[in-house]
Design a protein around this motif. Structure first.
Motif, PDB file in Angstrom:
ATOM      1  N   VAL A 137      52.640  -8.300 -14.335  1.00 50.88           N
ATOM      2  CA  VAL A 137      52.526  -6.848 -14.489  1.00 50.88           C
ATOM      3  C   VAL A 137      51.288  -6.423 -13.702  1.00 50.88           C
ATOM      4  CG1 VAL A 137      52.134  -4.909 -16.054  1.00 50.88           C
ATOM      5  CG2 VAL A 137      53.638  -6.787 -16.749  1.00 50.88           C
ATOM      6  N   TYR A 138      51.506  -5.597 -12.690  1.00 50.50           N
ATOM      7  CA  TYR A 138      50.408  -5.200 -11.813  1.00 50.50           C
ATOM      8  C   TYR A 138      50.282  -3.688 -11.798  1.00 50.50           C
ATOM      9  CZ  TYR A 138      47.581  -4.743  -7.541  1.00 50.50           C
ATOM     10  OH  TYR A 138      46.602  -4.425  -6.626  1.00 50.50           O
ATOM     11  N   ASN A 139      49.096  -3.196 -12.171  1.00 49.08           N
ATOM     12  CA  ASN A 139      48.793  -1.782 -12.014  1.00 49.08           C
ATOM     13  C   ASN A 139      48.009  -1.626 -10.712  1.00 49.08           C
ATOM     14  OD1 ASN A 139      47.779   0.826 -12.027  1.00 49.08           O
ATOM     15  ND2 ASN A 139      47.361   0.839 -14.228  1.00 49.08           N
ATOM     16  N   PRO A 140      48.655  -1.166  -9.648  1.00 52.91           N
ATOM     17  CA  PRO A 140      47.996  -1.118  -8.350  1.00 52.91           C
ATOM     18  C   PRO A 140      46.955  -0.003  -8.241  1.00 52.91           C
ATOM     19  CG  PRO A 140      50.167  -0.137  -8.191  1.00 52.91           C
ATOM     20  CD  PRO A 140      50.055  -0.698  -9.571  1.00 52.91           C
ATOM     21  N   ILE A 141      46.957   0.920  -9.187  1.00 51.28           N
ATOM     22  CA  ILE A 141      45.985   2.006  -9.163  1.00 51.28           C
ATOM     23  C   ILE A 141      44.644   1.518  -9.723  1.00 51.28           C
ATOM     24  CG2 ILE A 141      45.582   4.422  -9.745  1.00 51.28           C
ATOM     25  CD1 ILE A 141      48.216   3.732  -8.128  1.00 51.28           C
ATOM     26  N   THR A 142      44.688   0.837 -10.848  1.00 50.36           N
ATOM     27  CA  THR A 142      43.470   0.289 -11.453  1.00 50.36           C
ATOM     28  C   THR A 142      43.177  -1.130 -10.976  1.00 50.36           C
ATOM     29  OG1 THR A 142      44.690  -0.581 -13.361  1.00 50.36           O
ATOM     30  CG2 THR A 142      43.841   1.666 -13.531  1.00 50.36           C
ATOM     31  N   ARG A 143      44.123  -1.689 -10.219  1.00 56.30           N
ATOM     32  CA  ARG A 143      44.022  -3.053  -9.716  1.00 56.30           C
ATOM     33  C   ARG A 143      43.856  -4.085 -10.838  1.00 56.30           C
ATOM     34  NH1 ARG A 143      42.359   0.103  -5.435  1.00 56.30           N
ATOM     35  NH2 ARG A 143      42.893  -0.673  -3.344  1.00 56.30           N
ATOM     36  N   GLU A 144      44.604  -3.875 -11.911  1.00 55.81           N
ATOM     37  CA  GLU A 144      44.678  -4.842 -12.998  1.00 55.81           C
ATOM     38  C   GLU A 144      45.942  -5.687 -12.810  1.00 55.81           C
ATOM     39  OE1 GLU A 144      42.956  -2.866 -16.967  1.00 55.81           O
ATOM     40  OE2 GLU A 144      44.435  -1.608 -15.945  1.00 55.81           O
ATOM     41  N   LEU A 145      45.761  -6.978 -12.639  1.00 60.55           N
ATOM     42  CA  LEU A 145      46.872  -7.905 -12.448  1.00 60.55           C
ATOM     43  C   LEU A 145      46.976  -8.815 -13.663  1.00 60.55           C
ATOM     44  CD1 LEU A 145      49.100  -9.226 -10.702  1.00 60.55           C
ATOM     45  CD2 LEU A 145      47.311 -10.720  -9.772  1.00 60.55           C
ATOM     46  N   PHE A 146      48.028  -8.616 -14.456  1.00 61.59           N
ATOM     47  CA  PHE A 146      48.302  -9.459 -15.614  1.00 61.59           C
ATOM     48  C   PHE A 146      49.393 -10.444 -15.230  1.00 61.59           C
ATOM     49  CE2 PHE A 146      46.751  -5.427 -17.189  1.00 61.59           C
ATOM     50  CZ  PHE A 146      45.896  -5.766 -18.233  1.00 61.59           C
ATOM     51  N   SER A 147      49.214 -11.705 -15.604  1.00 61.61           N
ATOM     52  CA  SER A 147      50.195 -12.708 -15.200  1.00 61.61           C
ATOM     53  C   SER A 147      50.229 -13.854 -16.196  1.00 61.61           C
ATOM     54  CB  SER A 147      49.876 -13.254 -13.803  1.00 61.61           C
ATOM     55  OG  SER A 147      48.626 -13.912 -13.800  1.00 61.61           O
ATOM     56  N   ALA A 148      51.347 -14.558 -16.201  1.00 63.05           N
ATOM     57  CA  ALA A 148      51.502 -15.719 -17.071  1.00 63.05           C
ATOM     58  C   ALA A 148      52.640 -16.592 -16.564  1.00 63.05           C
ATOM     59  CB  ALA A 148      51.781 -15.294 -18.504  1.00 63.05           C
ATOM     60  N   GLN A 149      52.489 -17.887 -16.757  1.00 60.03           N
ATOM     61  CA  GLN A 149      53.565 -18.858 -16.593  1.00 60.03           C
ATOM     62  C   GLN A 149      53.709 -19.628 -17.894  1.00 60.03           C
ATOM     63  OE1 GLN A 149      51.914 -20.442 -12.604  1.00 60.03           O
ATOM     64  NE2 GLN A 149      54.080 -20.998 -12.564  1.00 60.03           N
ATOM     65  N   LYS A 150      54.913 -20.059 -18.167  1.00 57.53           N
ATOM     66  CA  LYS A 150      55.195 -20.769 -19.411  1.00 57.53           C
ATOM     67  C   LYS A 150      54.244 -21.952 -19.593  1.00 57.53           C
ATOM     68  CE  LYS A 150      57.755 -21.935 -23.022  1.00 57.53           C
ATOM     69  NZ  LYS A 150      57.861 -21.094 -24.232  1.00 57.53           N
ATOM     70  N   GLY A 151      53.526 -21.979 -20.702  1.00 60.01           N
ATOM     71  CA  GLY A 151      52.650 -23.085 -21.035  1.00 60.01           C
ATOM     72  C   GLY A 151      51.307 -23.083 -20.346  1.00 60.01           C
ATOM     73  N   LYS A 152      51.001 -22.059 -19.564  1.00 57.88           N
ATOM     74  CA  LYS A 152      49.739 -22.038 -18.815  1.00 57.88           C
ATOM     75  C   LYS A 152      48.768 -20.962 -19.280  1.00 57.88           C
ATOM     76  CE  LYS A 152      51.090 -24.232 -14.489  1.00 57.88           C
ATOM     77  NZ  LYS A 152      50.939 -24.166 -13.026  1.00 57.88           N
ATOM     78  N   GLY A 153      49.158 -20.174 -20.281  1.00 53.53           N
ATOM     79  CA  GLY A 153      48.281 -19.119 -20.754  1.00 53.53           C
ATOM     80  C   GLY A 153      48.485 -17.815 -20.007  1.00 53.53           C
ATOM     81  N   ALA A 154      47.819 -16.769 -20.491  1.00 51.11           N
ATOM     82  CA  ALA A 154      47.915 -15.435 -19.905  1.00 51.11           C
ATOM     83  C   ALA A 154      46.585 -15.045 -19.279  1.00 51.11           C
ATOM     84  CB  ALA A 154      48.307 -14.425 -20.979  1.00 51.11           C
ATOM     85  N   PHE A 155      46.671 -14.266 -18.192  1.00 50.50           N
ATOM     86  CA  PHE A 155      45.472 -13.950 -17.419  1.00 50.50           C
ATOM     87  C   PHE A 155      45.474 -12.492 -16.970  1.00 50.50           C
ATOM     88  CE2 PHE A 155      46.370 -18.406 -17.064  1.00 50.50           C
ATOM     89  CZ  PHE A 155      45.127 -19.015 -17.164  1.00 50.50           C
ATOM     90  N   LYS A 156      44.254 -11.959 -16.841  1.00 53.77           N
ATOM     91  CA  LYS A 156      44.046 -10.662 -16.196  1.00 53.77           C
ATOM     92  C   LYS A 156      43.051 -10.872 -15.066  1.00 53.77           C
ATOM     93  CE  LYS A 156      42.016  -6.091 -16.922  1.00 53.77           C
ATOM     94  NZ  LYS A 156      41.417  -5.165 -17.917  1.00 53.77           N
ATOM     95  N   ASN A 157      43.519 -10.610 -13.858  1.00 53.84           N
ATOM     96  CA  ASN A 157      42.692 -10.818 -12.661  1.00 53.84           C
ATOM     97  C   ASN A 157      42.050 -12.210 -12.649  1.00 53.84           C
ATOM     98  OD1 ASN A 157      43.360  -8.233 -11.870  1.00 53.84           O
ATOM     99  ND2 ASN A 157      41.439  -7.320 -12.534  1.00 53.84           N
TER     100      ASN A 157
END
Length: 279
Positions: free
Chosen positions: A124-144
């Motif tokens: 999930v990427y908000n290109p206006i605020t440049r917040e990039l949320f991402s996750a892969q199964k079993g690897k945890g969740a991340f923001k930027n």
């Protein structure tokens, strides 16, 4: 854990999302936008919305010609929602279209990946605020690139929650649904909730739960493309999720989820296609 093949899928998707972000940001910074109206003036579609989905599907198809796609604009154009065992990208090109049209900077480019009907990755990427949320199964969740996790709030009277009147439900469920939605908001106020927020994007609501900014979120009548990418991030940030039920109720802790759920009168929604399987 994700395997090298899935890592490659994920990295390509990140590149495509970054390109799509530039397109969205350029359009957002323009003073006006050409807007079409679909079923009502609350369901706005911009030409940018369509261009982003085309960019993502074209780019991913070029790299992975055997992959399948479920996209909001494609379904609006008549494509059937069909989830098979094949790697399937579930795309909402701009979640929060009304925000985009009104230049409210709370939007998300959403790309989820399901393989054998299991969620494996989400962006999930908000290109206006440049917040990039991402996750892969079993690897945890991340923001930027930094790990995120759900909040530890356990009591409703200490929680900030996201709710939405979800006006899209009015057409299909009528005024009784609206009466119920308003009554639910009253019930949470009387239960002592610290505050309500509504960001105009299911994906943004969910990733803010994932990073602990919001303690819980509830909404009805959503589609898989609204929530697939964020659901993967939310799962990896600490919470399980049911994708195809068209109902969202997520919270940082089981006790908060239970208290919030018991305070509400719920709306039954038909599932949409085959359910995502949990392993």
């Amino acid at each position: 854990m994700a395997n090298p093949t899935e890592d490659h899928f994920f990295k390509v998707a990140l590149r495509m999302v970054d390109r799509a972000g530039t397109l969205v940001r350029d359009a957002f910074e323009q003073p006006t936008s050409n807007v079409e109206t679909k079923s009502s003036n609350t369901d706005l579609v911009t030409e940018t919305d369509k261009a982003v989905e085309e960019l993502l599907i074209r780019g991913l198809s070029k790299e992975f010609p055997d992959h399948k796609f479920i996209g909001e604009e494609s379904v609006s154009g008549g494509q059937k929602v069909e989830l098979t065992d094949a790697p399937t990208w579930i795309i909402d090109p701009i979640d929060g279209t009304t925000n985009f049209v009104h230049r409210i900077p709370l939007i998300g480019i959403c790309v989820g990946l399901a393989i054998k009907k299991q969620l494996r990755a989400g962006i999930v990427y908000n290109p206006i605020t440049r917040e990039l949320f991402s996750a892969q199964k079993g690897k945890g969740a991340f923001k930027n690139g930094f790990p995120i996790h759900v909040s530890k709030t356990e009591e409703l009277n200490k929680a900030v929650i996201c709710t939405s009147l979800g006006i899209h439900n009015l057409k299909t469920l009528g005024e009784p649904w609206l009466d119920n939605a308003l009554a639910n908001q009253k019930k949470t106020v009387l239960a002592g909730v610290r505050g309500h927020r509504a960001f105009g994007s299911a994906a943004i609501n969910m990733v803010y739960v994932a990073q602990g900014s919001i303690d819980a979120y509830v909404e009805y009548g959503l589609h898989c493309w609204d929530i697939a990418a964020a659901a993967m991030i939310l799962k990896e940030a600490g919470k399980p999720f049911n994708l195809m039920g068209r109902t969202v109720l997520c919270a940082g802790t089981p006790s908060l989820a239970k208290e919030l759920s018991s305070a509400l009168t719920h709306v039954e929604m038909e599932t949409e296609g085959d359910a995502i399987q949990e392993d």
